[in-house]
Design an enzyme around this catalytic site. Structure first.
Site, PDB file in Angstrom:
ATOM      1  CE  LYS A 124       2.005  -8.171   5.730  1.00  0.00           C
ATOM      2  NZ  LYS A 124       0.922  -7.575   5.876  1.00  0.00           N
TER       3      LYS A 124
ATOM      4  NE  ARG B  65      -0.990   1.525   6.927  1.00  0.00           N
ATOM      5  CZ  ARG B  65      -0.746   0.359   6.374  1.00  0.00           C
ATOM      6  NH1 ARG B  65      -0.201  -0.634   7.212  1.00  0.00           N
ATOM      7  NH2 ARG B  65      -0.909   0.067   5.229  1.00  0.00           N
TER       8      ARG B  65
ATOM      9  NE  ARG C  14       0.748  -8.071  -1.180  1.00  0.00           N
ATOM     10  CZ  ARG C  14       1.215  -7.246  -0.438  1.00  0.00           C
ATOM     11  NH1 ARG C  14       2.535  -7.365  -0.108  1.00  0.00           N
ATOM     12  NH2 ARG C  14       0.472  -6.239   0.118  1.00  0.00           N
TER      13      ARG C  14
ATOM     14  NE  ARG D  60       0.705   2.619   1.920  1.00  0.00           N
ATOM     15  CZ  ARG D  60       1.016   1.079   2.329  1.00  0.00           C
ATOM     16  NH1 ARG D  60       1.770   0.955   3.258  1.00  0.00           N
ATOM     17  NH2 ARG D  60       0.631   0.234   1.455  1.00  0.00           N
TER      18      ARG D  60
ATOM     19  NE  ARG E 156      -3.416  -2.183   0.317  1.00  0.00           N
ATOM     20  CZ  ARG E 156      -2.782  -1.371   1.345  1.00  0.00           C
ATOM     21  NH1 ARG E 156      -3.410  -0.443   1.624  1.00  0.00           N
ATOM     22  NH2 ARG E 156      -1.858  -1.959   1.895  1.00  0.00           N
TER      23      ARG E 156
HETATM   24  P1  AMP Z   1       2.287  -3.387   0.991  1.00  0.00           P
HETATM   25  O1  AMP Z   1       3.062  -2.190   1.546  1.00  0.00           O
HETATM   26  O2  AMP Z   1       3.063  -4.645   1.285  1.00  0.00           O
HETATM   27  O3  AMP Z   1       0.858  -3.372   1.588  1.00  0.00           O
HETATM   28  O4  AMP Z   1       2.158  -3.351  -0.493  1.00  0.00           O
HETATM   29  C1  AMP Z   1       1.736  -2.223  -1.137  1.00  0.00           C
HETATM   30  C2  AMP Z   1       1.449  -2.464  -2.504  1.00  0.00           C
HETATM   31  O5  AMP Z   1       2.630  -2.779  -3.151  1.00  0.00           O
HETATM   32  C3  AMP Z   1       0.495  -3.574  -2.774  1.00  0.00           C
HETATM   33  O6  AMP Z   1      -0.774  -3.322  -2.744  1.00  0.00           O
HETATM   34  C4  AMP Z   1       1.067  -4.207  -4.247  1.00  0.00           C
HETATM   35  O7  AMP Z   1       0.576  -3.254  -5.150  1.00  0.00           O
HETATM   36  C5  AMP Z   1       2.644  -3.897  -4.340  1.00  0.00           C
HETATM   37  N1  AMP Z   1       3.332  -5.295  -3.593  1.00  0.00           N
HETATM   38  C6  AMP Z   1       3.945  -5.213  -2.480  1.00  0.00           C
HETATM   39  N2  AMP Z   1       4.400  -6.694  -2.287  1.00  0.00           N
HETATM   40  C7  AMP Z   1       3.970  -7.283  -3.551  1.00  0.00           C
HETATM   41  C8  AMP Z   1       4.268  -8.691  -4.103  1.00  0.00           C
HETATM   42  N3  AMP Z   1       4.938  -9.685  -3.234  1.00  0.00           N
HETATM   43  N4  AMP Z   1       3.501  -9.057  -5.053  1.00  0.00           N
HETATM   44  C9  AMP Z   1       2.955  -8.058  -5.938  1.00  0.00           C
HETATM   45  N5  AMP Z   1       2.567  -6.832  -5.549  1.00  0.00           N
HETATM   46  C10 AMP Z   1       3.190  -6.406  -4.438  1.00  0.00           C
END
Ligand code: AMP
Length: 218
Positions: free
Chosen positions: A13, A127, A88, A160, A171
């Site tokens: 994404k 990654r 989400r 990360r 996740r």
């Molecule tokens: P991402 O980089 O989008 O995978 O997000 C990394 C982490 O940030 C996720 O595993 C959540 O802990 C938190 N996070 C990101 N976006 C959201 C969201 N819309 N709602 C809740 N937690 C989020």
């Protein structure tokens, strides 16, 4: 153009969003990036969310919704936006609809990048992310010119904490439980566009630009 990018972690994404914003003059809003930056800068928000993000769980809806609502009011969102990693949960999707209604705007499309669990785990374990500017690489499919070093800023590439296999699997589970119901939600609104995210970057990009071209003509 008001868009959301849906799909599991590792679906690409963020990579696709960066390419789209080069063509359309709209910001890429990644809630994950916002949280990671807050953690790195040790802000109040960062302290609040650090342990949640590192464990791969979701930050509470109320906090995330308020943050997105504030971000969408900014002037750079006038021509539209790409929301990546938000909404989400169903609660967040409903909150987003309400926010947009208040702003007299509507969502143009929910682009769903479909990818299975094993592809996600394989991709994410290879990654690497720049610790300085956040640019994302893959040591097999998208390597930097010099190993371990960001092409753009010379920053150190790191894995990360939440990209370790065990956390990635949890996740993905969180995604299936909380986020995958949004596919039906947007299908019911006739806003869903599905792409096979296991295909190569250039092929997905082509399909994506076709979809966006169709949305533009509407
Ligand atoms: P991402 O980089 O989008 O995978 O997000 C990394 C982490 O940030 C996720 O595993 C959540 O802990 C938190 N996070 C990101 N976006 C959201 C969201 N819309 N709602 C809740 N937690 C989020």
């Amino acid at each position: 153009m008001n868009l959301i990018f849906l799909g599991p972690p590792g679906a690409g994404k963020g990579t696709y969003a960066k390419r789209v914003i080069e063509k359309y003059n709209i910001p890429h809003i990644s809630t994950g990036d916002i949280f990671r930056e807050a953690i790195a800068n040790k802000t109040e928000l960062g302290k609040q969310v650090e342990s949640i993000v590192k464990s791969g769980n979701l930050v509470p809806d109320e906090l995330t919704n308020a943050l997105v609502e504030e971000r969408l009011q900014k002037q750079d969102c006038e021509n539209g936006f790409i929301l990546d990693g938000y909404p989400r949960t169903l609660n967040q999707a409903q909150a987003l609809d309400a926010m947009l209604q208040k702003m007299h705007r509507t969502l143009d499309g929910a682009i769903y990048f479909e990818v299975d669990e094993e592809t996600v785990v394989n991709r994410i374990s290879t990654r690497r992310t720049c610790s300085n500017c956040g640019k994302v690489y893959n040591i097999i499919t998208l390597p930097p010119k010099v190993e371990g070093v960001c092409d753009d800023c010379g920053g150190k590439l790191i894995q990360r904490d939440d990209d370790k296999e065990e956390i990635v699997r949890s996740r993905y589970e969180v995604y299936i439980k909380n986020t995958s119901p949004l596919i039906e939600y947007y299908r019911n609104q006739n806003k869903l566009f599905t792409l096979d995210g296991t295909k190569g970057v250039e092929e997905v990009m082509k399909l994506l630009f076709n979809i966006l071209g169709g949305i533009e003509k509407k």
